[in-house]
Write a protein that holds these residues in place. Sequence first.
Motif, mmCIF file in Angstrom:
data_model
loop_
_atom_site.group_PDB
_atom_site.id
_atom_site.type_symbol
_atom_site.label_atom_id
_atom_site.label_comp_id
_atom_site.label_asym_id
_atom_site.label_seq_id
_atom_site.Cartn_x
_atom_site.Cartn_y
_atom_site.Cartn_z
ATOM 1 N N LEU A 66 0.834 -1.027 -0.176
ATOM 2 C CA LEU A 66 -0.386 0.266 0.314
ATOM 3 C C LEU A 66 0.945 1.083 -0.162
ATOM 4 O O LEU A 66 0.457 2.356 -0.589
ATOM 5 C CB LEU A 66 -0.859 0.124 1.143
ATOM 6 N N THR A 67 1.775 1.317 0.811
ATOM 7 C CA THR A 67 2.852 2.884 1.179
ATOM 8 C C THR A 67 3.358 2.730 -0.545
ATOM 9 O O THR A 67 3.994 3.370 -0.974
ATOM 10 C CB THR A 67 3.708 2.001 1.612
ATOM 11 N N GLN A 68 4.110 1.498 -1.385
ATOM 12 C CA GLN A 68 4.887 1.746 -2.577
ATOM 13 C C GLN A 68 3.674 2.436 -3.617
ATOM 14 O O GLN A 68 3.908 2.773 -3.992
ATOM 15 C CB GLN A 68 5.350 0.401 -2.360
ATOM 16 N N TYR A 69 2.419 1.779 -3.748
ATOM 17 C CA TYR A 69 1.639 1.869 -4.059
ATOM 18 C C TYR A 69 1.039 3.895 -4.501
ATOM 19 O O TYR A 69 1.141 4.417 -5.062
ATOM 20 C CB TYR A 69 -0.164 1.016 -4.149
ATOM 21 N N VAL A 104 -0.557 5.728 7.221
ATOM 22 C CA VAL A 104 0.649 5.582 5.509
ATOM 23 C C VAL A 104 1.303 6.947 5.564
ATOM 24 O O VAL A 104 2.233 5.856 5.193
ATOM 25 C CB VAL A 104 -0.852 6.155 4.800
ATOM 26 N N GLY A 105 0.835 8.057 6.048
ATOM 27 C CA GLY A 105 1.982 9.269 6.030
ATOM 28 C C GLY A 105 2.882 8.569 6.459
ATOM 29 O O GLY A 105 4.770 8.843 6.418
ATOM 30 N N GLY A 106 2.758 8.245 8.100
ATOM 31 C CA GLY A 106 4.183 7.728 9.108
ATOM 32 C C GLY A 106 4.428 6.325 8.019
ATOM 33 O O GLY A 106 6.146 6.797 7.996
ATOM 34 N N LEU A 111 9.407 4.032 4.763
ATOM 35 C CA LEU A 111 10.051 4.279 3.389
ATOM 36 C C LEU A 111 11.208 4.969 2.917
ATOM 37 O O LEU A 111 12.520 4.434 2.927
ATOM 38 C CB LEU A 111 9.088 4.137 2.402
ATOM 39 N N TYR A 112 10.711 6.189 3.283
ATOM 40 C CA TYR A 112 11.724 7.096 2.586
ATOM 41 C C TYR A 112 12.873 7.482 3.116
ATOM 42 O O TYR A 112 14.429 7.040 2.552
ATOM 43 C CB TYR A 112 11.378 9.143 3.019
ATOM 44 N N LYS A 113 13.663 7.061 4.212
ATOM 45 C CA LYS A 113 14.313 6.818 5.740
ATOM 46 C C LYS A 113 14.981 5.333 4.946
ATOM 47 O O LYS A 113 16.552 5.132 5.184
ATOM 48 C CB LYS A 113 14.077 6.668 6.703
ATOM 49 N N GLU A 115 15.534 3.549 2.041
ATOM 50 C CA GLU A 115 15.286 4.141 0.631
ATOM 51 C C GLU A 115 16.774 5.023 0.896
ATOM 52 O O GLU A 115 17.483 4.694 0.395
ATOM 53 C CB GLU A 115 13.820 4.588 0.014
ATOM 54 N N ASN A 116 16.573 5.688 1.659
ATOM 55 C CA ASN A 116 17.528 7.289 1.904
ATOM 56 C C ASN A 116 18.719 6.079 2.853
ATOM 57 O O ASN A 116 19.747 6.848 1.921
ATOM 58 C CB ASN A 116 17.268 8.189 2.982
ATOM 59 N N VAL A 117 19.088 5.410 2.812
ATOM 60 C CA VAL A 117 20.056 4.905 3.518
ATOM 61 C C VAL A 117 20.497 3.437 2.098
ATOM 62 O O VAL A 117 21.745 3.884 2.102
ATOM 63 C CB VAL A 117 19.722 3.912 4.640
ATOM 64 N N THR A 118 19.771 3.179 2.076
ATOM 65 C CA THR A 118 19.952 1.870 0.804
ATOM 66 C C THR A 118 20.897 3.017 -0.178
ATOM 67 O O THR A 118 22.024 2.801 -0.433
ATOM 68 C CB THR A 118 18.812 1.803 0.023
#
Length: 149
Positions: A66-69, A104-106, A111-113, A115-118
């Motif tokens: 859902l988050t990726q969507y 969902v915002g959380g 997810l942002y954090k 992906e940022n590390v990756t």
Amino acid sequence: MDIDEVDETLPPIDDQDQKPLTQTENPAPPTPNENETKDFKLSACKGRERGGKAVAYNKEACRVALTQYIVLDELPFRHVEGEGFKRFVKTLQPRFEIPSRMTVGGDVLKLYKEENVTLKNILSRERISNTTDTWTSIQNLNYTVITAH
């Protein structure tokens, strides 16, 4: 193009064959023809099968999907509170509890954090040159572009 021209190009509609679809009625799945593979099954909301194997329900995987969507389709967080979306999700997986827009915002921030590390790990092994450009449009809007090479 005139509206009369459009009507002439469409096939005629037989009102006797038209019947409104209610919630209690499901259209019959199409009968596969000989050219289609025999392994193909249309299990529209009747079972949770993929390739003949049952798929276990995973709440966390549904939340991630859902988050990726939301992120990939650039949808507002309030999208999960829409009536049509709720009906659609309950049809796909009745056990999935749709999270609130705040949740969902959380999840998007989490997810942002991640992906940022990756991305930092990937870029730490590379040499990158950045260039910037700024300009103002005719509408007096300011733009800045950062390009990594």
